[in-house]
Scaffold this active site. Structure first.
Site, PDB file in Angstrom:
ATOM      1  N   CYS A 138       0.856  -1.222  -0.062  1.00 19.37           N
ATOM      2  CA  CYS A 138       0.016   0.162   0.025  1.00 19.37           C
ATOM      3  C   CYS A 138       0.687   1.305  -0.124  1.00 19.37           C
ATOM      4  CB  CYS A 138      -0.947   0.014   1.115  1.00 19.37           C
ATOM      5  SG  CYS A 138      -1.845   1.467   1.448  1.00 19.37           S
ATOM      6  N   HIS A 140      -8.623   7.585   3.785  1.00 21.60           N
ATOM      7  CA  HIS A 140      -7.957   8.965   3.651  1.00 21.60           C
ATOM      8  C   HIS A 140      -8.799  10.132   3.532  1.00 21.60           C
ATOM      9  CE1 HIS A 140      -7.871   7.610  -0.607  1.00 21.60           C
ATOM     10  NE2 HIS A 140      -8.111   8.694  -0.749  1.00 21.60           N
TER      11      HIS A 140
HETATM   12  P1  5GP Z   1      -8.911   8.451  -3.959  1.00 21.56           P
HETATM   13  O1  5GP Z   1      -9.153   8.845  -5.421  1.00 21.56           O
HETATM   14  O2  5GP Z   1      -8.116   7.274  -3.604  1.00 21.56           O
HETATM   15  O3  5GP Z   1      -9.710   9.530  -3.042  1.00 21.56           O
HETATM   16  O4  5GP Z   1      -7.503   9.544  -3.713  1.00 21.56           O
HETATM   17  C1  5GP Z   1      -6.153   9.271  -3.777  1.00 21.56           C
HETATM   18  C2  5GP Z   1      -5.524  10.450  -3.774  1.00 21.56           C
HETATM   19  O5  5GP Z   1      -4.081  10.082  -3.512  1.00 21.56           O
HETATM   20  C3  5GP Z   1      -5.195  11.316  -5.218  1.00 21.56           C
HETATM   21  O6  5GP Z   1      -5.633  12.486  -4.850  1.00 21.56           O
HETATM   22  C4  5GP Z   1      -3.741  10.859  -5.594  1.00 21.56           C
HETATM   23  O7  5GP Z   1      -3.478  12.170  -6.501  1.00 21.56           O
HETATM   24  C5  5GP Z   1      -3.200  11.083  -4.330  1.00 21.56           C
HETATM   25  N1  5GP Z   1      -1.892   9.955  -4.378  1.00 21.56           N
HETATM   26  C6  5GP Z   1      -1.744   8.720  -4.761  1.00 21.56           C
HETATM   27  N2  5GP Z   1      -0.356   8.247  -4.649  1.00 21.56           N
HETATM   28  C7  5GP Z   1       0.210   9.225  -4.004  1.00 21.56           C
HETATM   29  C8  5GP Z   1       1.530   9.584  -3.673  1.00 21.56           C
HETATM   30  O8  5GP Z   1       2.492   8.799  -3.812  1.00 21.56           O
HETATM   31  N3  5GP Z   1       1.885  10.655  -3.158  1.00 21.56           N
HETATM   32  C9  5GP Z   1       0.937  11.593  -2.653  1.00 21.56           C
HETATM   33  N4  5GP Z   1       1.661  12.737  -2.182  1.00 21.56           N
HETATM   34  N5  5GP Z   1      -0.349  11.191  -3.242  1.00 21.56           N
HETATM   35  C10 5GP Z   1      -0.820  10.511  -3.716  1.00 21.56           C
HETATM   36 ZN    ZN Z   2      -2.098   1.350   3.711  1.00 22.89          ZN
END
Ligand code: 5GP
Ligand code: ZN
Length: 121
Positions: free
Chosen positions: A12, A108
């Site tokens: 993850c 998150h």
């Molecule tokens: P979800 O769509 O799952 O609610 O949002 C996941 C968020 O995590 C996205 O806005 C994406 O840009 C961010 N994200 C994904 N991988 C990384 C990472 O490795 N580092 C950072 N800082 N943000 C990430």
């Molecule tokens: Zn995790």
């Protein structure tokens, strides 16, 4: 889930950020939570807040997570205050599962602000 340490999924990306194996621009941290700048910001300020424990989403919380989830919301407010978002306001979102388009399967909260945000619909 590939679990070597309890509460951590070694596959993850957010567990990796929480354990500092993957670099992130950290904005705020508490005992059980960490907040960092989104790698692909959707607003002038876009912070992602996670529990250090691996939980898939709000759909995956158990009774044992009651205090942690409460702490998370409290720390969301502290992070937003620290980032100076209180006066102008901000939005907090948590995506749960496919219909919400959740990409990272680790609970998150998105904190979005720093500009006037669009309507939700
Ligand atoms: P979800 O769509 O799952 O609610 O949002 C996941 C968020 O995590 C996205 O806005 C994406 O840009 C961010 N994200 C994904 N991988 C990384 C990472 O490795 N580092 C950072 N800082 N943000 C990430
Ligand atoms: Zn995790």
């Amino acid at each position: 889930m590939n679990e070597e340490v309890e509460g951590v999924d070694s596959d993850c990306i957010f567990c990796s950020i929480a354990s500092k194996r993957t670099e992130a621009d950290i904005a705020h941290e508490s005992k059980n939570a960490i907040f960092f700048h989104d790698i692909s910001p959707k607003a002038a300020v876009h912070i992602v807040g996670i529990p250090k424990k691996h939980i898939v989403s709000l759909a995956g919380i158990g009774e044992e997570d009651r205090e942690l989830v409460s702490e998370m919301i409290f720390e969301v407010a502290r992070a937003a205050r620290k980032l100076g978002l209180n006066e102008e306001g901000y939005r907090v979102i948590t995506n749960v599962g496919n219909n919400a388009g959740q990409e990272v399967k680790h609970l998150h909260w998105h904190i979005l602000g720093g500009e006037r945000l669009g309507a939700l619909n």
